[in-house]
Design a protein around this motif. Structure first.
Motif, PDB file in Angstrom:
ATOM      1  N   ALA A  91     -29.429  12.061  -1.563  1.00 46.77           N
ATOM      2  CA  ALA A  91     -28.633  10.630  -1.080  1.00 46.77           C
ATOM      3  C   ALA A  91     -29.461  10.169   0.178  1.00 46.77           C
ATOM      4  O   ALA A  91     -29.691  10.794   1.072  1.00 46.77           O
ATOM      5  N   THR A  92     -29.722   9.034   0.058  1.00 51.22           N
ATOM      6  CA  THR A  92     -30.550   8.161   0.958  1.00 51.22           C
ATOM      7  C   THR A  92     -29.868   6.874   2.020  1.00 51.22           C
ATOM      8  O   THR A  92     -29.276   6.444   1.098  1.00 51.22           O
ATOM      9  N   THR A  93     -30.578   6.822   3.137  1.00 50.18           N
ATOM     10  CA  THR A  93     -30.060   5.632   3.941  1.00 50.18           C
ATOM     11  C   THR A  93     -30.669   4.382   3.741  1.00 50.18           C
ATOM     12  O   THR A  93     -30.963   3.578   4.877  1.00 50.18           O
ATOM     13  N   TYR A  94     -31.733   4.557   2.719  1.00 47.06           N
ATOM     14  CA  TYR A  94     -32.898   3.813   2.641  1.00 47.06           C
ATOM     15  C   TYR A  94     -32.140   2.386   2.607  1.00 47.06           C
ATOM     16  O   TYR A  94     -32.657   1.259   3.371  1.00 47.06           O
ATOM     17  N   GLY A  95     -31.203   2.021   1.969  1.00 53.70           N
ATOM     18  CA  GLY A  95     -30.672   0.656   1.593  1.00 53.70           C
ATOM     19  C   GLY A  95     -30.212   0.148   2.771  1.00 53.70           C
ATOM     20  O   GLY A  95     -30.221  -1.044   3.085  1.00 53.70           O
ATOM     21  N   THR A  96     -29.475   0.838   3.806  1.00 57.26           N
ATOM     22  CA  THR A  96     -29.185   0.546   5.165  1.00 57.26           C
ATOM     23  C   THR A  96     -30.071  -0.124   6.054  1.00 57.26           C
ATOM     24  O   THR A  96     -29.905  -0.998   6.668  1.00 57.26           O
ATOM     25  N   GLY A  97     -31.253   0.827   6.142  1.00 55.00           N
ATOM     26  CA  GLY A  97     -32.500   0.304   6.692  1.00 55.00           C
ATOM     27  C   GLY A  97     -32.965  -0.987   6.111  1.00 55.00           C
ATOM     28  O   GLY A  97     -33.337  -2.034   7.001  1.00 55.00           O
ATOM     29  N   GLN A  98     -32.883  -1.277   4.914  1.00 55.18           N
ATOM     30  CA  GLN A  98     -33.192  -2.679   4.402  1.00 55.18           C
ATOM     31  C   GLN A  98     -32.374  -3.753   4.799  1.00 55.18           C
ATOM     32  O   GLN A  98     -32.846  -4.788   5.234  1.00 55.18           O
ATOM     33  N   LEU A  99     -30.899  -3.457   4.988  1.00 57.45           N
ATOM     34  CA  LEU A  99     -30.037  -4.459   5.644  1.00 57.45           C
ATOM     35  C   LEU A  99     -30.623  -4.548   7.130  1.00 57.45           C
ATOM     36  O   LEU A  99     -30.614  -5.903   7.457  1.00 57.45           O
ATOM     37  N   VAL A 100     -30.884  -3.778   7.835  1.00 60.02           N
ATOM     38  CA  VAL A 100     -31.276  -3.716   9.327  1.00 60.02           C
ATOM     39  C   VAL A 100     -32.410  -4.689   9.153  1.00 60.02           C
ATOM     40  O   VAL A 100     -32.693  -5.584  10.137  1.00 60.02           O
ATOM     41  N   ALA A 101     -33.387  -4.271   8.471  1.00 58.66           N
ATOM     42  CA  ALA A 101     -34.589  -5.029   8.352  1.00 58.66           C
ATOM     43  C   ALA A 101     -34.815  -6.428   8.185  1.00 58.66           C
ATOM     44  O   ALA A 101     -35.160  -7.390   8.663  1.00 58.66           O
ATOM     45  N   ASP A 102     -33.629  -6.831   7.142  1.00 61.86           N
ATOM     46  CA  ASP A 102     -33.364  -8.200   6.881  1.00 61.86           C
ATOM     47  C   ASP A 102     -32.888  -9.151   7.986  1.00 61.86           C
ATOM     48  O   ASP A 102     -33.184 -10.203   8.380  1.00 61.86           O
ATOM     49  N   ALA A 103     -31.833  -8.490   8.771  1.00 63.20           N
ATOM     50  CA  ALA A 103     -31.295  -9.011   9.749  1.00 63.20           C
ATOM     51  C   ALA A 103     -32.284  -9.289  10.867  1.00 63.20           C
ATOM     52  O   ALA A 103     -32.243 -10.478  11.309  1.00 63.20           O
ATOM     53  N   VAL A 104     -33.187  -8.144  11.224  1.00 69.63           N
ATOM     54  CA  VAL A 104     -34.149  -8.555  12.209  1.00 69.63           C
ATOM     55  C   VAL A 104     -35.101  -9.672  11.511  1.00 69.63           C
ATOM     56  O   VAL A 104     -35.519 -10.547  12.710  1.00 69.63           O
ATOM     57  N   GLY A 105     -35.421  -9.841  10.398  1.00 72.20           N
ATOM     58  CA  GLY A 105     -36.309 -10.755   9.816  1.00 72.20           C
ATOM     59  C   GLY A 105     -35.687 -12.171  10.011  1.00 72.20           C
ATOM     60  O   GLY A 105     -36.453 -13.242  10.289  1.00 72.20           O
ATOM     61  N   LYS A 106     -34.264 -12.256  10.217  1.00 67.25           N
ATOM     62  CA  LYS A 106     -33.819 -13.513  10.339  1.00 67.25           C
ATOM     63  C   LYS A 106     -33.133 -13.770  11.566  1.00 67.25           C
ATOM     64  O   LYS A 106     -32.392 -14.750  11.748  1.00 67.25           O
TER      65      LYS A 106
END
Length: 340
Positions: A91-106
């Motif tokens: 199990a990975t936290t990759y998806g949480t990192g994607q949420l953080v990256a999207d927030a930074v991009g916005k």
């Protein structure tokens, strides 16, 4: 929010003239983002991410100005997996990192992350990989691997992790030994996970010149707390404190006659900084009634300061029956009306 509404209806059934203020709260797990949304507004942003087993799903986070509130359970939560799918070795936290990256991009520059309810025990490695994949600048050499140090944008962002967990990353009180078994880990898995986290912390400490694997909160969410503390210099605060401070809870309840709060199972662990204790501590002299689906150590809870400690369920009810939404809703209303 549904539990709040059930309690409010219970109050109105005996005191139709009562002024009722509903305050949805969460300590960092499921409902954390919705609690902030109900209190401060903003926009719920939908993002295509990966679940703990890297399957495509849609998750959401809250964006209000330059502040983002992310609930890691949205992308990496235990509730996203069937019981037979639980496997913290993969199990990975990759998806949480994607949420953080999207927030930074916005444009988010203040990011609050609730760390409860995880399915993972990867020490945040998946989250960090997603940030590298999502935020690394375009490299002129297509054979060159992006590195963590290439991501300049993260240096201007302030992170706060919301967690009541004080455990370190490794050891007998660490993320793997304490929390991984409930996520599906066998005893051998626990040892492997702990060793993996220890090696990752050693490599990270050599790179940065400091080690935060023993910091309070490092063991939260399978070690995701450690990744935020070590790599993103995050602050760690109790989730309920963060939320109550944000909404001005003390001022909100100072003239109240009664506060009703609750949790699924109330016992002496409630006294160890869980959500109802945060409510009790910030309610001042206002009586605080604690309701729960199951109660033990009632006298200890009463000595801690709760005015009432009440189980909503009758003796002998099965867990399956008690967990049915319509049953729980009815029992909440009846309990609160009986108290009044």
């Amino acid at each position: 929010m549904e539990a709040n509404q059930a309690a409010a209806e219970g109050i109105r059934s005996v005191r139709p003239d009562a002024e009722i203020v509903q305050v949805p709260v969460s300590d960092g797990g499921e409902g954390f983002m919705e609690a902030f949304y109900a209190s401060i507004g903003g926009t719920l942003v939908e993002v295509a991410v990966r679940d703990p087993l890297m399957r495509p799903i849609t998750a959401r986070y809250l964006l209000k100005g330059e502040t983002a509130v992310i609930e890691m359970a949205q992308a990496s939560g235990l509730t996203l997996l069937k019981k037979e799918e639980r496997n913290p070795l993969v199990a990975t936290t990759y998806g949480t990192g994607q949420l953080v990256a999207d927030a930074v991009g916005k444009g988010a520059r203040q990011i609050i992350v609730g760390l409860g309810g995880s399915a993972t025990s990867d020490a945040g490695i998946g989250m960090l990989r997603a940030l590298i994949d999502g935020l690394s600048p375009t490299l002129s050499n297509r054979w060159q691997q992006p590195r963590w140090d290439d991501i300049e944008v993260l240096k201007d962002i302030h992170f706060t992790i919301a967690s009541d967990v004080k455990n370190p990353l490794c050891g007998k009180n660490g993320a793997a030994h304490v929390f991984a078994p409930q996520k599906g880990a066998t005893p051998d898995d626990v040892l492997a996970l702990d060793e993996r986290a220890r090696k990752f912390a050693e490599v990270s400490a050599r790179h940065f010149g400091y080690d935060r694997s023993d910091a309070e909160g490092a063991g939260a969410a399978g070690g995701l707390g450690y990744a935020f503390l070590q790599y993103l210099n995050a602050d760690c605060k109790p989730g309920i404190q963060l939320l109550l401070d944000t909404i001005g809870y003390k001022a909100l309840v100072k003239d109240a006659d009664l506060v009703v709060t609750g949790e699924g199972s109330a016992d002496r662990q409630t006294l160890m900084g869980k959500l109802p204790m945060g409510i009790l501590q910030q309610s001042g002299a206002v009586p605080v009634c604690l309701i729960a689906g199951r109660i033990s150590h009632r006298e200890e809870l009463l000595k801690a300061g709760f005015s009432h400690v009440e189980c909503i369920n009758p003796n002998g009810i099965s867990i399956e029956e008690a967990m049915r939404k319509e049953v729980a809703t009815r029992h909440i209303g009846h309990t609160v009306s009986r108290l009044l």
